[in-house]
Design a protein around this motif. Structure first.
Motif, mmCIF file in Angstrom:
data_model
loop_
_atom_site.group_PDB
_atom_site.id
_atom_site.type_symbol
_atom_site.label_atom_id
_atom_site.label_comp_id
_atom_site.label_asym_id
_atom_site.label_seq_id
_atom_site.Cartn_x
_atom_site.Cartn_y
_atom_site.Cartn_z
ATOM 1 N N GLY A 166 -8.985 1.412 -0.792
ATOM 2 C CA GLY A 166 -8.327 2.690 -1.000
ATOM 3 C C GLY A 166 -9.241 3.864 -0.741
ATOM 4 O O GLY A 166 -10.381 3.716 -0.282
ATOM 5 N N SER A 167 -8.706 5.032 -1.055
ATOM 6 C CA SER A 167 -9.445 6.265 -0.780
ATOM 7 C C SER A 167 -9.273 7.237 -1.931
ATOM 8 O O SER A 167 -8.406 7.071 -2.790
ATOM 9 C CB SER A 167 -8.925 6.893 0.523
ATOM 10 O OG SER A 167 -7.536 7.166 0.400
ATOM 11 N N THR A 213 -5.837 5.899 3.533
ATOM 12 C CA THR A 213 -5.575 4.520 3.094
ATOM 13 C C THR A 213 -4.831 3.742 4.174
ATOM 14 O O THR A 213 -5.109 2.564 4.424
ATOM 15 C CB THR A 213 -4.777 4.517 1.784
ATOM 16 O OG1 THR A 213 -5.522 5.214 0.774
ATOM 17 C CG2 THR A 213 -4.508 3.101 1.309
ATOM 18 N N TYR A 247 0.832 -1.199 0.000
ATOM 19 C CA TYR A 247 0.000 0.000 0.000
ATOM 20 C C TYR A 247 0.864 1.244 0.000
ATOM 21 O O TYR A 247 2.064 1.214 0.299
ATOM 22 C CB TYR A 247 -0.926 0.025 1.219
ATOM 23 C CG TYR A 247 -0.243 0.504 2.484
ATOM 24 C CD1 TYR A 247 -0.403 1.816 2.935
ATOM 25 C CD2 TYR A 247 0.579 -0.345 3.220
ATOM 26 C CE1 TYR A 247 0.242 2.262 4.091
ATOM 27 C CE2 TYR A 247 1.227 0.094 4.366
ATOM 28 C CZ TYR A 247 1.057 1.398 4.796
ATOM 29 O OH TYR A 247 1.705 1.844 5.924
ATOM 30 N N THR A 307 0.092 5.479 1.261
ATOM 31 C CA THR A 307 -0.879 6.453 1.768
ATOM 32 C C THR A 307 -0.345 7.855 1.512
ATOM 33 O O THR A 307 0.869 8.074 1.502
ATOM 34 C CB THR A 307 -1.147 6.233 3.267
ATOM 35 O OG1 THR A 307 -2.313 6.937 3.657
ATOM 36 C CG2 THR A 307 0.038 6.665 4.122
ATOM 37 N N PRO A 330 -4.212 5.175 -2.481
ATOM 38 C CA PRO A 330 -4.925 6.435 -2.609
ATOM 39 C C PRO A 330 -5.110 6.734 -4.102
ATOM 40 O O PRO A 330 -4.612 5.992 -4.954
ATOM 41 C CB PRO A 330 -3.966 7.436 -1.965
ATOM 42 C CG PRO A 330 -2.619 6.853 -2.222
ATOM 43 C CD PRO A 330 -2.784 5.356 -2.209
ATOM 44 N N GLY A 340 -3.647 -1.685 -1.477
ATOM 45 C CA GLY A 340 -4.173 -0.471 -0.861
ATOM 46 C C GLY A 340 -3.632 0.760 -1.566
ATOM 47 O O GLY A 340 -2.413 0.931 -1.664
#
Length: 395
Positions: free
Chosen positions: A334-335, A257, A250, A252, A303, A301
């Motif tokens: 995710g975001s 995230t 991931y 972030t 963003p 993961g």
């Protein structure tokens, strides 16, 4: 490193690249590496199997100063770290024949500019006699190029295995003395280089099982005088069995995230699932590759950057697709700030992964109570899927 005898008439000339930290401008080398050439001196002839990386050619040539005559220079693999010093060795020994597989001939001609009349092509199973030593050639295609082969010396039950069973590790030890270190280095090597070809490697393992082997001498790393140690490891790595593990790379950007993936890790742990978490902004990509060898599930993961996944995640997804690990399940979390097509784009990046997608969770802004509920549901799906498959729990 001075030439050392692994059996009567068989010497390893190991040129150690202690300080090298990157291979092919791609693969991390946390422990450096070594390039092994093997000098076989029989009662009626002498052969050198492989050479070294051109950067260390003088170390090899210095070790050959006392060798007056070489009849055969065997190239098992055409990559530069094995074959790059071939022109220098052939120049020193003008009567030597360059021995290679049928598929290697074109590569030798185009990459190394070797005169065609100096090349001798050997077929699978063909032998060359050095008197009291025999070189038996065993084709091992796609380990990890199409032209690769091994050289077996039946009198000593010694297999010169080329990249097969190799490990990128710099060491002064001739034999494996630190099994934990070499196991991780060999698994990293397998993950980064061999994993896409594991079905072919499984066939080649079966092929080699017909040979009596007391010593495995690879082109990288120390020699195995207990060959079952590395053969059994390879059998495990190429097997279809998976572990009760999740790999979660991931990145972030503003924390959302990271909050999601760390919550998911805890939720999976509560359900008995081991997770390997990798922050892609600082991760050794080789460690990520190692974790993919055994895991059953990949969770990505990310963003959102300009409606797509973060470039670091894009790269990791591309890497996983290229390595083709034996994953069975996947998920994406995710975001985003205002809009996102991250899920669709990540899904499009991994066509080689024949996985069941267990869920996708995309959160606008910071996670909410509903987000955490969805993450618990995803953790439950992953845990149940692993239980149904009766995966082995990591000890």
């Amino acid at each position: 490193m001075n030439a050392r005898e692994i059996a009567k008439g068989i010497k390893v000339i190991s040129t150690v690249h202690w300080e090298r930290r990157l291979f092919d401008s791609l693969i991390p080398l946390p422990d450096g590496t070594s390039y092994n050439a093997y000098l076989i001196q029989g009662s009626k002839g002498t052969a050198l199997v492989d050479t070294t990386d051109p950067e260390l050619k003088h170390e090899l040539l210095d070790q050959l100063e006392s060798v007056e005559h070489i009849d055969y220079l065997v190239t098992q693999h055409s990559e530069q770290d094995h074959s790059g010093t071939i022109p220098d060795v052939l120049a020193r020994y003008p009567k030597a024949k360059l021995v290679c597989s049928s598929k290697a001939k074109d590569l030798v001609l185009t990459h190394l500019d070797v005169a065609p009349e100096r090349i001798r092509v050997v077929e699978d199973g063909e032998e060359i006699s050095l008197g009291d030593k025999t070189l038996q050639f065993v084709y091992t295609p796609w380990v990890h190029w199409p032209e690769t082969m091994c050289t077996y010396i039946p009198q000593d039950k010694c297999l010169l295995s080329c990249d097969f069973f190799g490990s990128h590790v710099a060491t002064s030890d001739m034999y494996v003395t630190n099994k934990e270190l070499v196991y991780e280095a060999a698994k990293r090597y397998f993950a980064e280089i061999m994993m896409p070809f594991r079905n072919m490697i499984r066939r080649n393992l079966d092929k080699l099982s017909g040979l009596e082997i007391d010593v495995i001498a690879p082109s990288h790393g120390p020699v195995y005088n207990e060959p079952d140690f590395i053969v059994d490891a390879y059998k495990d790595w190429v097997s279809p069995s998976m572990k009760n593990e999740v790999v979660l790379p991931y990145i972030t950007m503003h924390g959302s995230t990271e909050m999601m993936v760390k919550y998911l890790v805890n939720s999976l742990a509560d359900r008995g699932v081991t997770t390997h978490l990798f922050d892609l902004s600082v991760t050794d990509i080789g460690k990520l590759a190692i974790s993919l060898v055994d895991a059953a599930t990949l969770v990505v993961g990310t963003p959102t950057v300009h409606i797509g996944p973060h470039p670091g995640v894009f790269y990791a997804a591309h890497l996983a697709n290229m390595l083709r690990p034996k994953l069975k399940y996947a998920a994406i979390v995710g975001s985003y700030g205002w809009s996102s097509k991250a899920i669709e784009q990540i899904s499009g990046l991994i066509p080689n992964l024949k996985v069941d997608v267990l869920g996708t969770i995309l959160q606008k802004g910071a996670p909410t109570e509903d987000t955490y509920k969805q993450l618990d549901e995803l953790a439950e799906k992953i845990a149940n899927a692993h239980k149904e498959d009766e995966l082995v729990t990591t000890e």
